[in-house]
Design a protein around this motif. Structure first.
Motif, mmCIF file in Angstrom:
data_model
loop_
_atom_site.group_PDB
_atom_site.id
_atom_site.type_symbol
_atom_site.label_atom_id
_atom_site.label_comp_id
_atom_site.label_asym_id
_atom_site.label_seq_id
_atom_site.Cartn_x
_atom_site.Cartn_y
_atom_site.Cartn_z
ATOM 1 N N TRP A 1 0.876 -1.167 0.000
ATOM 2 C CA TRP A 1 0.000 0.000 0.000
ATOM 3 C C TRP A 1 0.913 1.217 0.000
ATOM 4 O O TRP A 1 1.813 1.331 0.827
ATOM 5 C CB TRP A 1 -0.905 0.016 1.235
ATOM 6 C CG TRP A 1 -1.930 -1.052 1.211
ATOM 7 C CD1 TRP A 1 -1.861 -2.267 1.816
ATOM 8 C CD2 TRP A 1 -3.179 -1.025 0.533
ATOM 9 N NE1 TRP A 1 -2.991 -3.001 1.545
ATOM 10 C CE2 TRP A 1 -3.820 -2.256 0.764
ATOM 11 C CE3 TRP A 1 -3.823 -0.071 -0.264
ATOM 12 C CZ2 TRP A 1 -5.069 -2.549 0.233
ATOM 13 C CZ3 TRP A 1 -5.073 -0.373 -0.781
ATOM 14 C CH2 TRP A 1 -5.684 -1.610 -0.522
ATOM 15 N N GLU A 2 0.705 2.122 -0.957
ATOM 16 C CA GLU A 2 1.530 3.300 -1.129
ATOM 17 C C GLU A 2 0.662 4.535 -0.890
ATOM 18 O O GLU A 2 -0.470 4.599 -1.361
ATOM 19 C CB GLU A 2 2.066 3.286 -2.557
ATOM 20 C CG GLU A 2 3.186 4.207 -2.845
ATOM 21 C CD GLU A 2 3.773 3.907 -4.214
ATOM 22 O OE1 GLU A 2 4.986 3.733 -4.277
ATOM 23 O OE2 GLU A 2 3.012 3.834 -5.208
ATOM 24 N N CYS A 3 1.205 5.515 -0.178
ATOM 25 C CA CYS A 3 0.446 6.734 0.116
ATOM 26 C C CYS A 3 0.127 7.488 -1.169
ATOM 27 O O CYS A 3 0.970 7.629 -2.054
ATOM 28 C CB CYS A 3 1.233 7.629 1.063
ATOM 29 S SG CYS A 3 0.285 9.083 1.570
ATOM 30 N N SER A 4 -1.097 7.998 -1.267
ATOM 31 C CA SER A 4 -1.538 8.727 -2.459
ATOM 32 C C SER A 4 -1.161 10.202 -2.417
ATOM 33 O O SER A 4 -1.272 10.899 -3.424
ATOM 34 C CB SER A 4 -3.057 8.592 -2.626
ATOM 35 O OG SER A 4 -3.714 9.164 -1.514
ATOM 36 N N PRO B 1 -6.351 0.579 4.697
ATOM 37 C CA PRO B 1 -5.596 1.406 3.759
ATOM 38 C C PRO B 1 -5.597 2.900 4.075
ATOM 39 O O PRO B 1 -6.083 3.716 3.312
ATOM 40 C CB PRO B 1 -6.243 1.113 2.417
ATOM 41 C CG PRO B 1 -7.616 0.680 2.741
ATOM 42 C CD PRO B 1 -7.561 0.064 4.104
ATOM 43 N N CYS C 1 -2.773 5.946 5.399
ATOM 44 C CA CYS C 1 -1.340 6.173 5.594
ATOM 45 C C CYS C 1 -1.024 6.341 7.079
ATOM 46 O O CYS C 1 -1.654 7.152 7.760
ATOM 47 C CB CYS C 1 -0.899 7.413 4.825
ATOM 48 S SG CYS C 1 0.848 7.789 5.039
ATOM 49 N N LYS D 1 -0.372 -4.464 7.153
ATOM 50 C CA LYS D 1 -1.334 -3.359 7.200
ATOM 51 C C LYS D 1 -2.740 -3.912 7.218
ATOM 52 O O LYS D 1 -3.067 -4.800 6.455
ATOM 53 C CB LYS D 1 -1.129 -2.485 5.943
ATOM 54 C CG LYS D 1 -1.983 -1.278 5.868
ATOM 55 C CD LYS D 1 -1.363 -0.158 6.645
ATOM 56 C CE LYS D 1 -2.213 1.093 6.541
ATOM 57 N NZ LYS D 1 -2.478 1.660 7.819
ATOM 58 N N TRP E 1 5.040 3.881 2.418
ATOM 59 C CA TRP E 1 4.428 2.669 1.887
ATOM 60 C C TRP E 1 4.561 1.588 2.941
ATOM 61 O O TRP E 1 5.394 1.678 3.840
ATOM 62 C CB TRP E 1 5.045 2.246 0.551
ATOM 63 C CG TRP E 1 6.503 1.924 0.628
ATOM 64 C CD1 TRP E 1 7.532 2.800 0.448
ATOM 65 C CD2 TRP E 1 7.092 0.660 0.934
ATOM 66 N NE1 TRP E 1 8.725 2.155 0.622
ATOM 67 C CE2 TRP E 1 8.489 0.840 0.919
ATOM 68 C CE3 TRP E 1 6.588 -0.596 1.223
ATOM 69 C CZ2 TRP E 1 9.379 -0.201 1.171
ATOM 70 C CZ3 TRP E 1 7.476 -1.631 1.476
ATOM 71 C CH2 TRP E 1 8.849 -1.424 1.448
ATOM 72 N N MET F 1 -4.462 5.170 0.906
ATOM 73 C CA MET F 1 -3.364 4.376 0.375
ATOM 74 C C MET F 1 -3.832 3.722 -0.922
ATOM 75 O O MET F 1 -5.011 3.403 -1.078
ATOM 76 C CB MET F 1 -2.944 3.303 1.371
ATOM 77 C CG MET F 1 -2.482 3.833 2.719
ATOM 78 S SD MET F 1 -0.881 4.623 2.680
ATOM 79 C CE MET F 1 0.195 3.210 2.829
#
Length: 67
Positions: free
Chosen positions: A21-24, A40, A42, A37, A31, A49
């Motif tokens: 999961w990567e931060c938007s 979702p 951050c 996690k 991430w 995310m």
């Protein structure tokens, strides 16, 4: 006789493509691995995310909270 001081038998680092999961947020580069996690959001800036993949070293998560 040559001595090999400081030479260690290096294990090969195992990698695999892992779901993360990567931060938007444009200003946050956080991430987290999917199996570390639960929701979702951050953990740094609380933004949404986005699911993606990354080639990472294999790490086992033995947490009772993992999927």
């Amino acid at each position: 006789m040559a001595m090999g001081f400081g030479r260690k038998n290096m294990e090969e680092i195992k990698t695999e493509e892992v779901k993360i999961w990567e931060c938007s947020s444009e200003t946050c580069n956080a991430w987290v691995r999917d199996n570390f996690k639960s929701t979702p959001k951050c953990p740094i800036c609380n933004s949404e995310m986005v699911e993606t993949t990354k080639e990472l070293q294999v790490v086992n998560n033995n947490s009772i909270f993992s999927k």
